[in-house]
Design a protein around this motif. Sequence first.
Motif, mmCIF file in Angstrom:
data_model
loop_
_atom_site.group_PDB
_atom_site.id
_atom_site.type_symbol
_atom_site.label_atom_id
_atom_site.label_comp_id
_atom_site.label_asym_id
_atom_site.label_seq_id
_atom_site.Cartn_x
_atom_site.Cartn_y
_atom_site.Cartn_z
ATOM 1 N N LYS A 78 0.832 -1.210 0.000
ATOM 2 C CA LYS A 78 0.000 0.000 0.000
ATOM 3 C C LYS A 78 0.873 1.270 0.000
ATOM 4 N N PRO A 79 1.731 1.411 -1.015
ATOM 5 C CA PRO A 79 2.722 2.496 -1.027
ATOM 6 C C PRO A 79 2.101 3.856 -1.364
ATOM 7 N N GLY A 313 8.466 -1.100 -1.081
ATOM 8 C CA GLY A 313 8.455 -0.469 0.241
ATOM 9 C C GLY A 313 7.165 0.329 0.401
ATOM 10 N N THR A 314 6.997 0.916 1.572
ATOM 11 C CA THR A 314 5.768 1.681 1.816
ATOM 12 C C THR A 314 5.794 3.030 1.100
ATOM 13 N N ASP A 315 7.002 3.505 0.738
ATOM 14 C CA ASP A 315 7.080 4.765 -0.011
ATOM 15 C C ASP A 315 6.718 4.545 -1.475
#
Length: 393
Positions: A78-79, A313-315
């Motif tokens: 969910k980035p 990653g989340t970003d």
Amino acid sequence: MPPKKVVEEKKVLLGRPGNSLKSGIVGLANVGKSTLFQSITKCSLGNPANFPYATIDPEEARVIVPDARYDWLVDHYKPKSQVPANLTIYDIAGLTRGSSTGAGLGNAFLSHIRAVDAIFQVVRCFDDAEIIHVEGDVNPVRDLEIISDELRLKDIEFVEKAKENISKLTRRGGQSLEMKKLKEEEACIDKILAHLKDGKEVRKNDWSPKEVEVINPLLLLTAKPVVYMINLSEKDYLRQKNKYLPKVMEWIKTNSPGDPILPISVSFEERLASMTDAEAAEECKTLNTKSALPKAIVTMRQALNLASFFTTGTDEVRQWTIRKNTKAPAAAGVIHTDFEKTFIQCIVYNYDVLKEYGDEKSVQAAGKVLTKGKEYVVEDGDILLIKAGAAKA
């Protein structure tokens, strides 16, 4: 004595080595190319005109590559930012008989084909009195032969020009290493020319790595991979039956063995493209069918020998495009050119492993996270973390 180790000769691919490769939609006039382009890209070129040369300059668009792995990673992380892979597609105006000699706007079209790396060849297999055929009637085998001949004849012209240029140099004679290399190149050009004059396409031969190095700078039209798009009426596409199809399949099997063949109904795809995604999905469900476009995009990527790796990653979750058999430093260079020069190592595990174990911690606990150096060949679906040094100012 131990047996002598056999060094396997590395296969060199035909075509340009880059990752930003382009595909062109090619065919005779009025076979459905521009409508296919509109449908595949959901871009509008206005109404395609019902006459040859409706599209004079190639139109360009980027299409998202459908990939369930990317969708899963986006759902998993969910980035804040998500960047899928894409494929650049050009709509190239229709060829006509005699294009290789400059008939109509032939020379311009053939130069546009020369600028792409692979070809979607649209073959008309539908009857429609309102859509005129440039040859007067619908005959897909004849159309296939016209395109094959026009591309091959233009390649003969390109290769004869290359032969003329190199012969000026080899006529000087001498025994230097440079002259030896030029004569080897000239012999290769003679071999390519004989192959073309024998009625064969360049991509249909087993060339050695040295020969491929001579072929690639020539940007030959018949060296490009081809995906055949067989354009059917909506009725024939839904019932998966067409009177022209057996002869078309036989021609492709004989003249272009191994090339992908995709039946498609451009009129059906045009109708789906005019709907919302939900409406299109419902229509396909009702008719018990599906759009052929996602498969077409994936097939073209395969024909171009392209693969994907991911950074996650989340970003950001991002899908990067590389040629198959790319080593880790070159893959890092796709992210940023400095990373290739300053590459130290990469941390890697594959998407399949992540999906099996569920999250990064479990992958790590199972000992599936690997550290690899400069010789590592990136696999399709790898998730990479690149470690690189500081770039020199």
